[in-house]
Design an enzyme around this catalytic site. Structure first.
Site, PDB file in Angstrom:
ATOM      1  N   HIS B  62      41.659  31.815  32.170  1.00 21.90           N
ATOM      2  CA  HIS B  62      40.943  32.967  32.313  1.00 21.90           C
ATOM      3  C   HIS B  62      41.042  34.069  31.132  1.00 21.90           C
ATOM      4  O   HIS B  62      42.007  34.635  30.611  1.00 21.90           O
ATOM      5  CB  HIS B  62      41.308  33.929  33.531  1.00 21.90           C
ATOM      6  CG  HIS B  62      42.483  34.483  33.576  1.00 21.90           C
ATOM      7  ND1 HIS B  62      42.789  35.800  33.123  1.00 21.90           N
ATOM      8  CD2 HIS B  62      43.825  33.911  34.259  1.00 21.90           C
ATOM      9  CE1 HIS B  62      44.244  35.883  33.487  1.00 21.90           C
ATOM     10  NE2 HIS B  62      44.744  34.846  33.993  1.00 21.90           N
ATOM     11  N   ARG B  66      32.710  39.257  28.500  1.00 22.96           N
ATOM     12  CA  ARG B  66      32.009  40.226  28.989  1.00 22.96           C
ATOM     13  C   ARG B  66      30.559  40.269  28.739  1.00 22.96           C
ATOM     14  O   ARG B  66      29.638  41.406  28.645  1.00 22.96           O
ATOM     15  CB  ARG B  66      32.419  41.595  28.352  1.00 22.96           C
ATOM     16  CG  ARG B  66      33.789  41.776  28.757  1.00 22.96           C
ATOM     17  CD  ARG B  66      34.286  43.245  28.413  1.00 22.96           C
ATOM     18  NE  ARG B  66      35.829  43.538  28.049  1.00 22.96           N
ATOM     19  CZ  ARG B  66      36.315  43.439  29.187  1.00 22.96           C
ATOM     20  NH1 ARG B  66      36.335  43.390  30.491  1.00 22.96           N
ATOM     21  NH2 ARG B  66      37.877  43.530  28.807  1.00 22.96           N
ATOM     22  N   HIS B 181      43.313  38.469  41.222  1.00 24.92           N
ATOM     23  CA  HIS B 181      44.241  39.621  40.676  1.00 24.92           C
ATOM     24  C   HIS B 181      45.074  40.189  41.871  1.00 24.92           C
ATOM     25  O   HIS B 181      44.458  41.133  42.545  1.00 24.92           O
ATOM     26  CB  HIS B 181      43.168  40.731  39.885  1.00 24.92           C
ATOM     27  CG  HIS B 181      43.868  41.696  39.306  1.00 24.92           C
ATOM     28  ND1 HIS B 181      44.773  41.444  38.359  1.00 24.92           N
ATOM     29  CD2 HIS B 181      43.695  42.936  39.460  1.00 24.92           C
ATOM     30  CE1 HIS B 181      45.280  42.875  37.611  1.00 24.92           C
ATOM     31  NE2 HIS B 181      44.630  43.711  38.476  1.00 24.92           N
ATOM     32  N   ASP B 307      44.711  36.232  28.878  1.00 27.56           N
ATOM     33  CA  ASP B 307      44.243  37.315  29.690  1.00 27.56           C
ATOM     34  C   ASP B 307      43.546  38.213  28.508  1.00 27.56           C
ATOM     35  O   ASP B 307      43.375  39.306  28.653  1.00 27.56           O
ATOM     36  CB  ASP B 307      45.293  38.127  30.786  1.00 27.56           C
ATOM     37  CG  ASP B 307      44.625  39.258  31.569  1.00 27.56           C
ATOM     38  OD1 ASP B 307      43.404  38.816  31.948  1.00 27.56           O
ATOM     39  OD2 ASP B 307      45.165  40.072  31.732  1.00 27.56           O
ATOM     40  N   PHE B 325      42.301  49.125  30.391  1.00 32.50           N
ATOM     41  CA  PHE B 325      43.458  48.300  30.344  1.00 32.50           C
ATOM     42  C   PHE B 325      43.026  46.858  29.492  1.00 32.50           C
ATOM     43  O   PHE B 325      41.878  46.498  29.687  1.00 32.50           O
ATOM     44  CB  PHE B 325      43.854  47.828  31.852  1.00 32.50           C
ATOM     45  CG  PHE B 325      44.436  48.832  32.643  1.00 32.50           C
ATOM     46  CD1 PHE B 325      45.851  48.897  32.710  1.00 32.50           C
ATOM     47  CD2 PHE B 325      43.563  49.294  33.764  1.00 32.50           C
ATOM     48  CE1 PHE B 325      46.199  49.918  33.531  1.00 32.50           C
ATOM     49  CE2 PHE B 325      43.960  50.174  34.601  1.00 32.50           C
ATOM     50  CZ  PHE B 325      45.280  50.755  34.635  1.00 32.50           C
ATOM     51  N   GLY B 326      43.782  46.483  28.856  1.00 34.43           N
ATOM     52  CA  GLY B 326      43.697  45.142  28.199  1.00 34.43           C
ATOM     53  C   GLY B 326      44.333  44.854  26.897  1.00 34.43           C
ATOM     54  O   GLY B 326      44.082  45.777  25.896  1.00 34.43           O
TER      55      GLY B 326
END
EC number: 3.5.2.3
Lengths: 323, 437
Positions: B62, B66, B181, B307, B325-326
């Site tokens: 995954h 976007r 999630h 991720d 986040f990320g």
């Protein structure tokens, strides 16, 4: 009144460009600030304007509403003859989408030497300190730290008790959402005090015992051993959801009142960083009584902030030309 | 006929229990048995893989590209190019887009953009619920027809247990996995980092490990009753690992992946409020980190995923409680796995490659992750001992939100081959020798 000549207030080994919190200060640095504040208090007995920050520009960047802290900083800078500029978030370019870093950089490029920053986000002053050339003084960042409030609380305690070594200070109330609590804990423990945090489990942050404090959930149990009781305001605006059933129940369990004062040490000091919620954290008779230090705290805040501004100004490179 | 021989590499294919020093011959985009052609068969081109590992193309179960909707962070093309540079030949793209990939047309759009980009393979993961709202099932059958290989609501937990139960029942018709999630939203609302001592010191709102553990337990219970397949994305908690270990031993169809930053870091990394460390689920404590490594080593955790969450600089340059986040992780996954898993001896190369090939291929039901003769020639060539410095300014990804800039690491992807075609070649890799003049 006319400005008096610069008095020789020694700055010791102070080397920091920024004051972001008490966590990173060592005992000597904290004592230096407190001693420095005490000297300014003496100098200010005549209420004459001092010239220590002559030529220095101090900007108050308040991204979060504040009245007393902003006024105190503003006055502290002015008492030392600094030029001051105030910035508040409402109606500013922030509402037009500018980031707060860009806002700060813009203000700095007008020739600012010191930035006093209040922000609702923890770490925001630290983030700015990485982008700015000017010194950054944290005036409260979210639920992280409020170093000058911590210092003025400690200054007030030290003034009354002489030394904090071996003394017990109990912080009561909303520890979870309190930046003042964190600054108090770091500073007080470094000066040798025992710290108790007291409140319902919903308002005590997890694993706080690892900071070396004692946790209590029953206020009455810790009254007898406390030399100082610092009543933290319930941060209704920072809470989400119900942390306790009602204000009445909170006041019943954790409010300082006449009955609890009778169970306390005879010479106990009652502090509250304010603004106080009368009838919630403290009853009016105690707030206005002989044990209360609330107004002394406000007065001392001015001297502590003068000391901090002066120390940071000394380490800040003076910029004679606007770049 | 086009042919490529990868000479003298250490060929590792966990799906085939292969770990041997040998050549790999590719003809017309397929791996072939060299014996059928003879050792003296002259291939059109050759890569000298002496000292290198040759393995099936890596698969990320995954990532987030976007597109459509947030092209300022990444597009399918830039994401696929970044994936190639990270050694990936296939990535599964989460539907955290606008509009959400919840219809056949939107899944086909991802497939089409992947074909146009002609980099690595990008396969869509369809939404579980319409518009990620968590209320009505998306058109799962139509999504499968459009190319969706699995289902997820991305970073939005499927919090309604009845919706999750129905989704598991429904997808069981195709034996497709639901990637959740796992997080109870109410327990992490407003949270910025792991709830613990560090969050107390930093004054940041915490996200308790229990928020994940409760949801993991619920998902296991639902998988057990529904005969569906549930997969926990980016597992981060010690107790979650224990729950999954026990569930697998009971024969329940549950699996999990972990991300490299959760294997490498603890919540102390947030001490400077650097938003590059702000991830969801949050980086937790050493106890959790060790449990994740144990979970990988004993087979409880079957996949490692970057991720990949690319975010434009203006989004990450905000106050920590306002930044999203990320981490953009595709291009740093392999060396971080070497640092955290190979160098300390937690996993062998074969085990690591299994988590990056056979594991995700099995999860996603892909006919990939293998280089046995007859399979499509998706191959990654790795220099396992090469030391280099991570430079985010050299990323192929559109975004730079990665906290490992300037870190000195070991293990580098040298070539990434898709369909027998070399689509990525490390800047300083030896030129491919051509016998075709």
């Amino acid at each position: 009144m006319a400005a008096s000549p610069t008095s020789s207030v020694p700055i010791g080994n102070w080397k920091r460009r920024h004051l972001l919190g008490l966590e990173k200060l060592d005992r000597e640095e904290i004592e230096l600030i407190l001693d420095h504040a005490a000297e300014f208090k003496t100098l200010q007995a005549t209420r004459s304007k001092l010239s220590h920050l002559n030529g220095i520009v101090v900007a108050n960047l308040f991204f979060e509403p504040s009245t007393r802290t902003k006024t105190s900083f503003s006055l502290a800078a002015k008492r030392l003859s600094a030029d001051t500029v105030d910035f508040t978030a409402s109606g500013s370019s922030l509402s037009k989408g500018e980031t707060f870093i860009d806002t700060a950089l813009t203000i700095e490029s007008m020739g600012v030497d010191l930035m006093v920053v209040r922000h609702s986000s923890p770490g925001a002053p630290e983030l700015l300190s990485r982008h700015l050339k000017s010194g950054v003084l944290n005036a409260g960042d979210g639920t992280h730290e409020h170093p000058t409030q911590g210092l003025l609380d400690i200054f007030t305690m030290r003034e009354k008790l002489g030394s904090l070594e071996g003394k017990t200070v109990t912080l009561v109330g909303d520890i979870k959402h309190s930046r003042v609590a964190r600054s108090n804990i770091w500073g007080l423990q470094k000066l040798g005090a025992k710290v108790i945090v007291c409140g319902p489990p919903t308002l005590i942050p997890v694993e706080i015992e690892q900071l070396g404090v004692t946790v209590a959930h029953r206020f009455d149990d810790v009254l007898a051993e406390s030399d100082v009781i610092n009543l933290l305001r319930v941060q209704f605006e920072r809470q989400r959801g119900a942390f306790f059933p009602s204000i009445a129940e909170y006041a019943h369990l954790f409010g300082m009142n006449k009955k609890r004062l009778q169970k306390s040490k005879e010479d106990v000091l009652i502090l509250a960083p304010g603004p106080i919620n009368r009838g919630v954290e403290i009853t009016p008779d105690v707030a206005d009584g002989k044990h209360s230090q609330i107004l002394h705290q406000v007065t001392n805040g001015l001297f502590v902030r003068m000391a901090c501004l002066h120390l940071l100004a000394q380490t800040q490179e003076r910029k004679s030309v606007i770049q | 006929m086009s042919s490529l021989r990868i000479k003298n590499g250490r060929v590792i294919d966990p799906s085939n229990h292969l770990d041997a020093q040998q050549d790999l011959l590719i003809i017309d985009g397929l791996v072939v048995d060299e014996k059928e052609f003879g050792a003296d068969f002259a291939a059109d081109r050759e890569i000298d893989a002496t000292g290198m590992i040759v393995c099936p193309g890596l698969i990320d179960c995954h990532v987030s590209f976007r597109e459509p909707g947030f092209e300022e962070d990444e597009t399918i093309e830039t994401g696929a190019t970044a994936a190639l540079a990270g050694g990936f030949t296939t990535v599964a793209d989460l539907p955290d887009t606008f509009p959400v990939v919840d219809s056949r047309a939107s899944a086909e759009f991802v497939v089409r953009q992947s074909d146009r980009a002609a980099q690595c393979r990008v396969v869509p993961i369809g939404a579980v619920t319409k518009n990620h709202a968590g209320e009505e099932l998306a058109e799962i059958g139509q999504l499968i027809d459009g190319g969706a290989i699995a289902f997820s609501d991305g970073k939005r937990p499927i919090s309604n247990p009845e919706i999750m139960r129905r989704a598991l029942q429904y997808t069981s018709m195709w034996n497709r996995a639901i990637l959740n999630h796992a997080q109870v939203p109410e327990l992490v609302q407003g949270g910025q980092m792991h709830e613990g001592f560090q969050s107390t010191v930093l004054g940041l709102r915490g996200m308790p490990a229990a928020a994940e553990e409760i949801m993991v337990r619920r998902d296991i219970a639902l998988a057990e009753t529904s005969n569906g397949r549930v997969h926990i994305m980016s597992i981060s908690s010690k107790r979650s690992v224990e729950e999954i270990r026990q569930a697998i031993s009971r024969g329940i169809q549950v699996s999990a992946d972990v991300s490299p930053h959760h294997l490498l870091l603890t919540d102390e990394c947030l001490v400077d409020y650097d938003t590059n460390y702000k991830v969801d689920p949050p980086i937790r404590t050493e106890e959790h980190r060790q449990a994740l490594i144990e979970g990988l080593a004993d087979g409880t955790i079957s996949c490692i995923s970057s991720d990949h969450q690319p975010l434009s600089e203006e989004k990450k340059s905000l106050e920590i409680d306002q930044a999203p986040f990320g981490i953009a992780g595709l291009e740093t996954l392999l060396p971080l796995c070497v640092k955290t898993l190979i160098e300390p001896g937690h996993l062998t190369w074969s085990q690591l490659i299994c988590k990056l090939t056979h594991g995700p291929a099995t999860l996603l039901g892909l006919d990939a992750g293998t280089i046995r003769p007859g399979s499509v020639a998706d191959v990654t060539i790795i220099a396992p001992d090469e030391t280099w410095s991570i430079r985010t300014d050299q990323f192929q990804s559109k975004s730079r939100n990665n906290p490992f800039d300037d870190m000195v690491v070991t293990g580098r992807v040298k070539y990434t081959i898709v369909d027998g075609e070399v689509r990525f070649q490390c800047r300083d890799a030896e030129l491919i020798r051509s016998n075709k003049i």
